[in-house]
Write a protein that holds these residues in place. Structure first.
Motif, PDB file in Angstrom:
ATOM      1  N   ASN A  18       5.100   4.136  -8.865  1.00 30.23           N
ATOM      2  CA  ASN A  18       4.383   3.084  -7.942  1.00 30.23           C
ATOM      3  C   ASN A  18       3.370   2.304  -8.516  1.00 30.23           C
ATOM      4  OD1 ASN A  18       6.235   3.571  -5.938  1.00 30.23           O
ATOM      5  ND2 ASN A  18       5.216   5.542  -5.087  1.00 30.23           N
ATOM      6  N   MET A  19       2.493   2.831  -9.476  1.00 26.41           N
ATOM      7  CA  MET A  19       1.241   2.125  -9.976  1.00 26.41           C
ATOM      8  C   MET A  19       1.611   0.803 -10.677  1.00 26.41           C
ATOM      9  SD  MET A  19      -1.548   3.652  -8.850  1.00 26.41           S
ATOM     10  CE  MET A  19      -2.492   2.350  -9.805  1.00 26.41           C
ATOM     11  N   PRO A  20       2.525   0.764 -11.501  1.00 25.78           N
ATOM     12  CA  PRO A  20       3.042  -0.478 -11.893  1.00 25.78           C
ATOM     13  C   PRO A  20       3.559  -1.638 -11.066  1.00 25.78           C
ATOM     14  CG  PRO A  20       3.865   1.563 -13.476  1.00 25.78           C
ATOM     15  CD  PRO A  20       3.290   1.925 -12.107  1.00 25.78           C
ATOM     16  N   ILE A  21       4.407  -1.030 -10.158  1.00 22.12           N
ATOM     17  CA  ILE A  21       4.983  -1.941  -9.132  1.00 22.12           C
ATOM     18  C   ILE A  21       3.532  -2.362  -8.355  1.00 22.12           C
ATOM     19  CG2 ILE A  21       6.097  -1.962  -6.812  1.00 22.12           C
ATOM     20  CD1 ILE A  21       7.892   0.230  -8.077  1.00 22.12           C
ATOM     21  N   GLY A  22       2.350  -1.817  -7.883  1.00 22.34           N
ATOM     22  CA  GLY A  22       1.334  -2.085  -7.238  1.00 22.34           C
ATOM     23  C   GLY A  22       0.601  -3.057  -7.950  1.00 22.34           C
ATOM     24  N   ILE A  23       0.287  -2.868  -9.216  1.00 15.66           N
ATOM     25  CA  ILE A  23      -0.333  -3.849 -10.286  1.00 15.66           C
ATOM     26  C   ILE A  23       0.344  -5.134 -10.542  1.00 15.66           C
ATOM     27  CG2 ILE A  23      -1.560  -4.283 -12.368  1.00 15.66           C
ATOM     28  CD1 ILE A  23      -1.945  -1.046 -12.224  1.00 15.66           C
ATOM     29  N   ILE A  24       1.775  -5.052 -11.022  1.00 18.09           N
ATOM     30  CA  ILE A  24       2.242  -6.203 -11.112  1.00 18.09           C
ATOM     31  C   ILE A  24       2.789  -6.935 -10.066  1.00 18.09           C
ATOM     32  CG2 ILE A  24       4.581  -6.980 -12.600  1.00 18.09           C
ATOM     33  CD1 ILE A  24       3.955  -4.589 -14.571  1.00 18.09           C
TER      34      ILE A  24
END
Length: 469
Positions: free
Chosen positions: A253-259
């Motif tokens: 979820n962190m990469p999805i949130g940032i990108i």
């Protein structure tokens, strides 16, 4: 001398951070993270920058400027995404720096982020107060200027109390836990996006293709100059990484949130730029409120009023994200002993309440009583320094055998892309004014004095039980 150097560059252990931060309650999803990111990135700038930068630098080519700036930002965003995926801990670049470079670099990054968060929220809260006064006057309600201005008792101005109140309200929401705060933030972000899309839809009916000619009146140089100017509009997505310890399935979820934040923000900026420069000639857009101005020119005054509401919503969500992120940052530094340890405590509800209260008081005082006009450029330098170290930090991260990220996000084209990202950040730093560098040098000097007089001696790494670990 060698022992001092080795002491300064001692690195924290990943397991220690994970063990300490497990007291946080994991409630946030990828959608919540994107809403936090959009809350930070999309503020009043979306209603101003596409017009003013088009008029003064890029013409309709501002559309390409936003895309180019997003490409540059995306390199740093991917580096943040890898760190957040590999290290689901609170503290963002501060914690990353401690883990891959050593304590002194972590401290410098933390000190830079304090500068970014505190100044950004204080400045926006002050602007929110002034905007709120203007908005209420549209309904015939006169908010006294004496409580929405600078502190100047000699001229019957007693500070910006509306700014203080809105900071206290947001802090109170965050103190009740992230679940309630995230739900409210998501709703307001949705309203903000709906208002932006309303402008896009309404404005589309008044586009005159002739306004896009010439497309690049200032040439390629103008597009590049425009890109440098709007680059800073994207800053804020890094605040998402502060929430890593409170995210469900952080690796995913962190990469999805940032990108995801960067992609959606780029789409919104580009849509507004396309419609705005199509509605009215770029030569007429060098005004304080170009989006409202364009709507008034085409006799859509009702929509102009709604844009004001969107601006207030944009500033509100930005403050929510930044106050939240700054409280997690202060908690992280307190957790490590570099600031008083009471700041690193988490209450029974999984909230770092001491750090939240402390940062709230500081921001409220600055937003209410300190003139910030000349200091807001320091936000950019704090962010870019963090970007720089996070970008180059991917290389030691990959070589750190403690940190395993085989199933998480990894920056493509390694090591070329992290190095390119780092050099792009260095280039953007060279674009900042000399005054910004001088003021930031004073800030970092104060930070180093604090570190060597307090932080280094009270650091958790300096405790006997950690000496040989």
């Amino acid at each position: 001398m060698s022992s001092l150097v080795s002491r300064l560059f001692r690195r924290e252990k990943v397991d220690r951070y994970l063990e300490t931060d497990k007291k946080f309650v994991k409630t946030m999803s990828a959608v919540d993270l994107i809403a936090l990111g959009i809350g930070a990135v999309i503020g009043t700038g979306i209603f101003i920058l596409p017009g003013t930068v088009a008029a003064t630098k890029a013409g309709p080519g501002i559309i390409l400027s936003f895309v180019l700036a997003a490409v540059v930002c995306s390199t740093a965003a991917m580096c943040y995404a890898e760190f957040a995926s590999a290290l689901p801990v609170a503290g963002s670049a501060y914690s990353y720096g401690n883990l891959v470079y050593g304590e002194i670099i972590g401290w410098i990054l933390g000190w830079a982020l304090i500068l970014e968060y505190v100044l950004a929220v204080a400045a926006v809260s002050s602007a929110w107060g002034a905007y709120f006064k203007s908005f209420m006057s549209g309904f015939g309600i006169d908010v006294p200027a004496a409580i929405v201005g600078p502190l100047d008792i000699a001229h019957d101005s007693y500070g910006n109390w509306i700014a203080i109140i809105i900071v206290l309200v947001i802090s109170s929401l965050l103190a009740h836990g992230m679940k309630t705060s995230v739900r409210l933030n998501n709703i307001i972000v949705f309203v903000k996006i709906a208002i932006i899309l309303l402008f896009v839809v309404v404005g589309t009916f008044f586009i005159k293709p002739g306004n896009w000619h010439p497309f690049m009146p200032f040439g390629v140089h103008g597009v590049l100059a425009g890109s440098s100017a709007v680059f800073f509009a994207y800053l804020g997505f890094d605040a998402v990484s502060s929430s890593a310890a409170e995210v469900k399935n952080a690796k995913r979820n962190m990469p999805i949130g940032i990108i995801g934040t960067l992609i959606i923000a780029t789409l919104l900026y580009v849509l507004v730029a396309i419609v705005l420069t199509g509605m009215i000639s770029y030569t007429k857009l060098n005004v304080a409120d170009p989006v409202s101005f364009a709507l008034q020119v085409v006799h859509q005054n009702w929509a102009a009023g709604i844009i004001s509401l969107g601006a207030l919503a944009g500033m509100f969500t930005m403050m929510v994200t930044m106050i939240y992120s700054s409280s997690r940052l202060i908690y992280s530094i307190g957790r490590d002993g570099l600031l008083p340890k009471f700041l690193g405590k988490i209450d029974a509800h999984g909230n770092p309440i001491n750090s939240l209260r402390t940062i709230t008081v500081i921001i409220a005082i600055m937003g209410g009583f300190v003139p910030l006009d000349q200091l807001t450029n320091l936000v950019n330098i704090g962010t870019l320094i963090a970007f720089l170290f996070v970008s180059f930090g991917i290389i030691p991260l990959r070589h750190n055998k403690e940190i395993e990220n085989s199933h998480g996000f990894q920056v493509p084209w390694y090591p070329v892309l992290p190095i390119v990202s780092g050099f792009l950040c260095m280039f953007m730093l060279t674009q900042l004014q000399a005054e910004t560098w001088i003021a930031s040098s004073i800030w970092f000097l104060l930070g180093l004095i604090l570190y060597f007089s307090y932080g280094m001696h009270h650091s958790r790494l300096n405790q006997p039980e950690n000496a040989d670990k």
